[in-house]
Motif scaffolding. Sequence first.
Motif, short mmCIF file in Angstrom:
data_model
loop_
_atom_site.label_atom_id
_atom_site.label_comp_id
_atom_site.label_asym_id
_atom_site.label_seq_id
_atom_site.Cartn_x
_atom_site.Cartn_y
_atom_site.Cartn_z
N VAL A 1 1.24 -1.02 0.22
CA VAL A 1 -0.06 0.16 0.15
C VAL A 1 0.74 1.26 0.38
O VAL A 1 0.64 2.65 -0.73
N TYR A 2 1.85 1.59 1.01
CA TYR A 2 2.42 2.68 1.21
C TYR A 2 3.70 2.65 -0.39
O TYR A 2 3.81 3.96 -1.07
N GLN B 1 2.10 1.81 -3.95
CA GLN B 1 1.42 2.14 -4.38
C GLN B 1 1.37 3.87 -3.97
O GLN B 1 1.39 4.86 -4.98
N LEU B 2 0.49 4.14 -2.82
CA LEU B 2 0.72 5.80 -2.14
C LEU B 2 1.77 6.40 -2.69
O LEU B 2 1.16 7.53 -2.74
N GLU C 1 1.39 7.29 -11.17
CA GLU C 1 -0.16 5.91 -10.59
C GLU C 1 -0.42 5.51 -12.06
O GLU C 1 -0.45 6.50 -12.94
N THR D 1 -2.73 1.30 -10.07
CA THR D 1 -2.03 1.37 -8.35
C THR D 1 -3.28 1.13 -7.51
O THR D 1 -2.98 0.71 -6.16
N ILE E 1 -4.08 -1.28 -4.19
CA ILE E 1 -4.24 -0.94 -2.82
C ILE E 1 -5.38 -1.67 -2.04
O ILE E 1 -5.47 -1.32 -1.19
N LEU F 1 -12.80 3.78 -1.89
CA LEU F 1 -11.12 2.49 -2.74
C LEU F 1 -11.61 2.57 -3.60
O LEU F 1 -11.98 2.83 -4.95
N THR G 1 -4.10 4.47 5.83
CA THR G 1 -2.72 3.63 6.44
C THR G 1 -2.53 3.89 7.34
O THR G 1 -2.00 2.53 7.87
#
Length: 702
Positions: free
Chosen positions: A24-25, A27-28, A36, A40, A44, A74, A96
Amino acid sequence: MTAHVFDHLKSTYFEECAELLECVYTQLAALEDGREDRDTVHAIFRAVHSIKGGGGAFGFARMVGFAHGLETLLDLVRDSKIVLDRPLAKLLLRATDALSDLISADREGRVAETGLEDGLRVELASLVAAVEGAAGGAELAVVADALAGNQAGEQAEEQAQSGGAGQAYCINFRPHLDLFKNASEPLLLIRELGRLGHIEVRADITALPALDRLDPESAYIAWVVTVHTAVPMARLYDVFEFVADQCDVAIAPMLPPSCDGPAVAAIDTTAAAEPSSPVSDTGEPRRAEVLAAAPTVRVDVEKIDRLVNLVGELVINQTMLVQLGAGLPAEMCPGLTNGLDILAQHLRELQDGVMAIRTQPVRSVFSRMPRLLREVSALLGKDTRLVMSGESTEIDKTVIEHLADPLTHLLRNALDHGIETPAERVAAGKPAQGIVHLGAEHRGGRIIIEVADDGRGIDGARVLARARARGLIAADKILSDDEIIDLIFLPGFSTMESVSNISGRGVGMDVVRRNILALGGRINVHTVAGQGSRFVLSLPLTLAILDGMIVAVGADTYIVPLANIVGSLRPARADVHAVAGHGDVLALRGAYVPLLYLAARFGVADALRDAWRGIVVVVENESAGKIGLVVDDLIGQQQVVVKSLEANYGPVSGVGGATILGNGRVALILDVAGLCDPCGASVGVTGRDTLAVPTSTASIMQ
């Protein structure tokens, strides 16, 4: 299920959570950098959904409730119903972080801080309500009432699930016989459906065999579930995501108010694995997403360490066999030499394979840093962005485990001392947002990790004045620019006038250097006033096995790491020059290389004292550049197993470890950078100088 098995499953779940949060981190970070794409957000969503699904099985209600709100948002983002802009990306980062804290609390068996996620739950639900209208408004009411702690929340939830819920669906769910053997539980899936709306459940026992033929570990019962809900069909498919290959599922909208159980139809496995409906809300086909992943096996680190030790012992025994074979006449054992060569080849492949198992990408450490940067930047009122590179660079797990603290100190130091406030940066003609770079790469058989910033740099004059004011150096001592910068690593040194919760106590940078030295690494600093600073960590790829050159010094032998060697030669007498106050240098290809006599450095008797009578091994390291090690002779190249000298005996300056040679003797492995460390002996020690050597060195070599 026994308590032991349950605890093991829970431990595995938390390990998977750590990997999913890392995803997750990552992709963020791509979202923040504008890198992105459509996949992406899907990645997540899948990660959050997986965390939520596993948490529900273990009863982590608070974490699951928060993950559900994040997942709902999301879902709207990936359906393009909410525009993903920078403010939303920052909200997702904060959410997150909160999810990570809730997971940590559940893992440690404690209650998370009261109100930790409350504000974020309201923010997430508000965005959902703005898009989904009545259904989203009911969801927001549920969140608000739950936070208020009154019973109206349950009534609002029932209203969201049944009253005015737009659609009824009929779900035919038939597990495969081996569903239970894969640790799946149908009732947990039905319970998850119950969270999405009002359900009616009917068991289909037509496949149940007679009692004498019943296998208690097989799943015979099918289920027909009627769901009245406002959520789209995609959310229903999500419930069965983890058992898609272990069951047959058919989901269909219902026009009549009842479901009489149409025949169960198997859906396409790819569609079942897709955490969304095959058809979007707009009626357009949705591309199936298949997450290709190589099969993996989780192995305890202790088992790998035992395997590494065994391979190390095999390397030592293979070396002994080679030496014994070399002493035998070739005609006595004609196949021995060839057999030993094949053994060495296979052993090298085995060693490479085992060491590859121990390696991990530095991403596992790097992924913790963006959150640290956000929190510290907020405390300091600074606008900072973290740019990472080389996250896939692999390094020994033992080294990775000790990297977190040094990198944390360096990052906090860059933010507190290096990066200016937005106003100061604008006044200096810089962008208001500061940049911190965290990178990793392989270079010269080592891993190089860099922490750099575009801040104010290190003020050498201020550092020197502060060190003198604190009595860390003599008032009349003259230092070079590099020596002044090195003062920041002294214990108790700080340029801060007051102590804060970020820095000022002088316990950060000396801890960094001490930890890096303990790993057999070095740290160098490069700084330019007004432009920024760069801290470069040079670390070994592995602490277990290395390729080295065996050199003779008198009656002793030493190992020089092959990664540090540039070349070797027997110099002419005319090429060796004495420099007053600095020892000897060697004229080599138009440059002068300082010489270091190992006999003098370690107090070895009966060794050659003239460079032109022996061999000069030219080595290079990150801090001191090229130097020439004067030895008596070269014995040969060999792969050696590194044994920790500090753990088994004690630290010796200039020595990085020890090994056992084929003849059974102990040889010291040289730490090239340590030989040139200002805290130890300086480069240019001549064969005629005497040097105080720890008695430990002589005793170890015996």
